[in-house]
Design an enzyme around this catalytic site. Sequence first.
Site, PDB file in Angstrom:
ATOM      1  N   GLU A 353       0.820  -1.215   0.000  1.00 12.95           N
ATOM      2  CA  GLU A 353       0.000   0.000   0.000  1.00 12.95           C
ATOM      3  C   GLU A 353       0.853   1.264   0.000  1.00 12.95           C
ATOM      4  OE1 GLU A 353      -2.758  -0.097   3.282  1.00 12.95           O
ATOM      5  OE2 GLU A 353      -4.007  -1.644   2.348  1.00 12.95           O
ATOM      6  N   GLU A 441      -6.302  -7.352  -0.585  1.00  8.00           N
ATOM      7  CA  GLU A 441      -6.547  -7.224   0.859  1.00  8.00           C
ATOM      8  C   GLU A 441      -7.869  -6.510   1.079  1.00  8.00           C
ATOM      9  OE1 GLU A 441      -3.229  -5.774   3.478  1.00  8.00           O
ATOM     10  OE2 GLU A 441      -4.834  -4.575   4.395  1.00  8.00           O
TER      11      GLU A 441
HETATM   12  C1  IDC Z   1      -2.525  -3.769  10.436  1.00  8.15           C
HETATM   13  C2  IDC Z   1      -2.688  -4.902  11.419  1.00  8.15           C
HETATM   14  C3  IDC Z   1      -2.279  -4.467  12.783  1.00  8.15           C
HETATM   15  C4  IDC Z   1      -0.872  -3.947  12.712  1.00  8.15           C
HETATM   16  C5  IDC Z   1      -0.754  -2.837  11.714  1.00  8.15           C
HETATM   17  C6  IDC Z   1       0.672  -2.367  11.540  1.00  8.15           C
HETATM   18  O1  IDC Z   1      -4.010  -5.356  11.388  1.00  8.15           O
HETATM   19  O2  IDC Z   1      -2.380  -5.523  13.701  1.00  8.15           O
HETATM   20  O3  IDC Z   1      -0.476  -3.477  13.987  1.00  8.15           O
HETATM   21  O4  IDC Z   1      -1.224  -3.290  10.443  1.00  8.15           O
HETATM   22  O5  IDC Z   1       0.693  -1.057  11.165  1.00  8.15           O
HETATM   23  C7  IDC Z   1      -3.927  -2.181   5.819  1.00  8.15           C
HETATM   24  C8  IDC Z   1      -2.563  -2.764   5.800  1.00  8.15           C
HETATM   25  C9  IDC Z   1      -2.401  -3.778   6.909  1.00  8.15           C
HETATM   26  C10 IDC Z   1      -3.052  -3.323   8.161  1.00  8.15           C
HETATM   27  C11 IDC Z   1      -4.559  -3.255   7.906  1.00  8.15           C
HETATM   28  C12 IDC Z   1      -5.363  -2.838   9.114  1.00  8.15           C
HETATM   29  O6  IDC Z   1      -2.246  -3.328   4.562  1.00  8.15           O
HETATM   30  O7  IDC Z   1      -1.026  -3.965   7.112  1.00  8.15           O
HETATM   31  O8  IDC Z   1      -2.799  -4.259   9.168  1.00  8.15           O
HETATM   32  N1  IDC Z   1      -4.802  -2.341   6.809  1.00  8.15           N
HETATM   33  O9  IDC Z   1      -4.996  -1.586   9.556  1.00  8.15           O
HETATM   34  N2  IDC Z   1      -4.440  -1.373   4.922  1.00  8.15           N
HETATM   35  C13 IDC Z   1      -5.673  -1.002   5.331  1.00  8.15           C
HETATM   36  C14 IDC Z   1      -5.918  -1.611   6.539  1.00  8.15           C
END
Ligand code: IDC
Length: 639
Positions: A353, A441
């Site tokens: 992302e 995702e």
């Molecule tokens: C989130 C995880 C969380 C972690 C965080 C790290 O759920 O546990 O602490 O990342 O920064 C994304 C991202 C994905 C995110 C997820 C939710 O690709 O890495 O995971 N998210 O925030 N994009 C939109 C949402």
Amino acid sequence: MKRFRVLKKSGIFICTLFLTLAAGAAVQAKDVGDYTDVHPGDWFYRTVADVSEKGLMTGTNETTFGPARNLERGQLATILYRMAGGSDTEYTYIFPDVADGMFYSVPVTWAYQADVITGYNDGTFGPGDKITREQLATMLYRYAEKFGMDTSASGNIYEYPDGNSVTDFARDAVSWAVGSGIIKGDKGNINPQGDVSRAVCATMIARFIAPPSAAPSVTGALHVDGGRLCGSDGTGVQLKGISTHGLAWFPEYVNEDCFRQLHEEWKVNVIRLAMYTAESGGYCTDGDKEALKNLIRKGVAYAKNQDMYVIIDWHILSDCNPNMHRNEAKEFFAEMSAEYADEKHVLYEICNEPNSGTGWGEIKSYAEEVISVIRAHDEDGVILVGTPNWSQFVDEAATDPITGYDNIMYTLHYYAATHTDDLRNRMAAALDKGLPVFVSEYGICDASGNGAINEEQANQWMELLDNRGISSVAWNLSNKAETSAILKSSCHKTSGFEESDLSDSGKWLYNMLTGERRQTGSDEKEKEEDSGESEDGNTLTSGDIRIQASIKNSWEEGGKKVYQYELVLKNMADRACTSWEIAIPFHSDITLSSGWNGNYRVDGKVLHITSKEYNGKIPAGGTASDIGFIVKGGDGIQF
Ligand code: IDC
């Protein structure tokens, strides 16, 4: 585990074979684009396209499909006849109401001789008569038996509130149809005596003939063609699966038993291995590079053993611009693509992302460099490229796509409680421009990966993805205490998950993947009435409530007919109601014998029903069922 059963698919290979054999018959493919009454956003778009392309249903005339019209018996005979390859049947006089020279004359002869559709007891066939859902299931079941297809699938019809209203003759067939995913429910019910619209028929037929779901052993190496992800034989494939959480944080779920369960029970056909690049333990920060790569190697191997595709995800996030670690990315993908050049189940996702203002131009130049590195080893593996603004602005990629390479797709990520119509429209616009989109995702909660779930939006998203054949991967396979994790934080198993181990996200995902998403993953979304074309013979409207009435039973008493009716009420208003009141007009005076789940009052020919305290509340677009009554006389409802 009660609901965790493995559904056996019906004998699809055999059926496909019959379709190929159909070449000699008068089967003509039809392009869904020719219909003025079927549009890309319609819930039935893809299934109508499927049955049309195969020449099984060809429209009510040159330019209309007639999605809301009732399926007729003569039409069904024709569909099954075409499906069977047409044979060289000649018209034979069997039924007085089936003359020679009609479009269904030969098909009816065939269907009768093949014992797929029988006539009525009075010797007629009723070619123009409507078909009920249980009758359609029965005819498909007979067809499957007739052609030696596997009919061993068996679903539990009693899991549906109206399961016991399936008529005796149809019980085996309906349970097979439910078990093999041909019937998924009509607003949560089987609705066995309900009518079948042509759109619903297309949907059930498409499921009946659906190729087995994509898997490396079936659909082989993937490629991109005409904006779609395709299998080795050139037909579109849709992957559905799950992403690991950060591999460094939750390595324990990369194990063979877990992958096996996800594939066999959950019907997952793609696993995404998410390797953060910058967060703690990240590949480009303080992570153990070798350990991370070994985890990926294990994951790729387990996915292969379990016949699933796998995505190697370079999970940039706090390193907002992929160019920040471009050289590491090139080295990493050079190594991976050299190792997996010959593996047909591996996809590469080169930047999860991009965010914080990173523009498409910067992403594109990064992508071109990394893609050229991958292509030096792996000539044709599918490569997924992130898009601006946390992989949402696919429209920017659509106006300036990467050229010079094949098999490139662009990712769109959504979190259903945060992203709704706007992002869906963005995606649809990009698709309409021909951009190959892959949802690598998504979550059904908010964009933080936490917060409340929005199932309604989640289902709307999935419906759109299904309609457009788009692949999707859910976030995330872990027991972290956050909404998007599919396991409860109290679950410490790393495989052998049971229903009680699943979070709400996990339950939704399981139900969606296994086709048990009844409420919305239904056979029919009843959108026909919007078009005003509905030919439903058994619905009427009273205020904001649309009443669907069906006769469950009828008998004679003292020279008068007695009818047992059952109603399904739908709130057509755009807000919930807290109570309801309906009036049902009959053709003549009635007397009420009994009524349930409502307060009843008769006024001559009209039956008034008001809600009980416990069933007055119906959400906007929601339904109330299990309401019924027995009346004497009346000569039927005035629809
Ligand atoms: C989130 C995880 C969380 C972690 C965080 C790290 O759920 O546990 O602490 O990342 O920064 C994304 C991202 C994905 C995110 C997820 C939710 O690709 O890495 O995971 N998210 O925030 N994009 C939109 C949402």
